[in-house]
Motif scaffolding. Structure first.
Motif, short mmCIF file in Angstrom:
data_model
loop_
_atom_site.label_atom_id
_atom_site.label_comp_id
_atom_site.label_asym_id
_atom_site.label_seq_id
_atom_site.Cartn_x
_atom_site.Cartn_y
_atom_site.Cartn_z
N UNK A 283 1.28 -1.09 0.31
CA UNK A 283 0.27 0.10 -0.33
C UNK A 283 0.74 1.41 -0.02
N UNK A 284 2.33 1.28 0.59
CA UNK A 284 2.44 2.68 0.77
C UNK A 284 3.63 2.92 -0.87
N UNK A 285 3.93 1.36 -1.07
CA UNK A 285 4.48 1.87 -2.36
C UNK A 285 3.23 2.25 -3.49
N UNK A 286 2.15 1.55 -3.65
CA UNK A 286 1.44 2.03 -4.16
C UNK A 286 1.32 3.77 -4.20
N UNK A 287 0.75 3.75 -3.11
CA UNK A 287 0.56 5.42 -2.35
C UNK A 287 2.02 6.11 -2.50
N UNK A 288 3.02 5.76 -2.81
CA UNK A 288 4.17 6.87 -3.40
C UNK A 288 5.15 6.61 -2.29
N UNK A 289 4.81 6.73 -1.15
CA UNK A 289 5.04 7.02 -0.21
C UNK A 289 6.91 5.79 0.07
N UNK A 290 6.61 4.77 -0.16
CA UNK A 290 8.24 4.69 -0.43
C UNK A 290 8.53 3.91 -1.57
N UNK A 291 10.03 3.72 -1.95
CA UNK A 291 10.35 3.47 -3.50
C UNK A 291 9.21 2.16 -3.50
N UNK A 292 10.51 1.46 -4.78
CA UNK A 292 10.08 0.17 -4.81
C UNK A 292 10.46 -0.74 -4.05
N UNK A 293 11.66 -0.69 -3.37
CA UNK A 293 11.91 -1.75 -2.12
C UNK A 293 10.34 -2.12 -1.51
N UNK A 294 9.27 -1.71 -1.48
CA UNK A 294 8.08 -2.22 -0.86
C UNK A 294 7.16 -2.65 -1.83
N UNK A 295 8.12 -3.55 -2.68
CA UNK A 295 7.35 -4.45 -3.26
C UNK A 295 7.51 -5.84 -2.73
N UNK A 296 8.78 -5.94 -1.81
CA UNK A 296 9.39 -7.07 -1.11
C UNK A 296 7.81 -7.81 -0.74
N UNK A 297 7.62 -6.68 -0.19
CA UNK A 297 5.81 -6.60 0.69
C UNK A 297 4.70 -7.91 -0.20
N UNK A 298 5.52 -8.41 -0.92
CA UNK A 298 4.85 -9.27 -2.61
C UNK A 298 5.27 -10.28 -1.67
N UNK A 299 6.24 -10.95 -1.05
CA UNK A 299 7.24 -11.85 -0.77
C UNK A 299 6.67 -12.22 0.69
N UNK A 300 6.45 -10.96 1.03
CA UNK A 300 5.61 -11.29 2.60
C UNK A 300 4.36 -12.03 2.38
N UNK A 301 3.53 -11.24 1.85
CA UNK A 301 2.02 -11.88 1.40
C UNK A 301 2.41 -13.10 1.38
#
Length: 67
Positions: free
Chosen positions: A22-40
């Motif tokens: 969500x933070x990545x989609x809102x532009x709050x954090x960078x591309x590193x936020x896509x690592x959330x896909x691994x956790x999910x």
């Protein structure tokens, strides 16, 4: 694959994964936020390849034997 992610670990992985995405989609954090896909994914499927490599398991043991 064998289940190796337990209850609290699973809930935390899913929650943190969703927050990072969500933070990545809102532009709050960078591309590193896509690592959330691994956790999910590891939370949903209850299997963590890194836990398997390290011999870790956060699942409670079944009293009746194998799952």
């Amino acid at each position: 694959m064998k289940t190796n992610v337990g209850g609290i670990d699973r809930i935390l992985r899913i929650a943190v994964g969703v927050i990072l995405i969500a933070l990545t989609l809102m532009g709050t954090i960078g591309a590193w936020g896509w690592l959330g896909l691994i956790l999910l994914a590891t939370g949903i499927f209850r299997t963590c390849p890194l836990y398997s490599l390290l011999g870790m398991n956060t699942c409670p043991m079944d009293k009746g034997g194998a799952r």
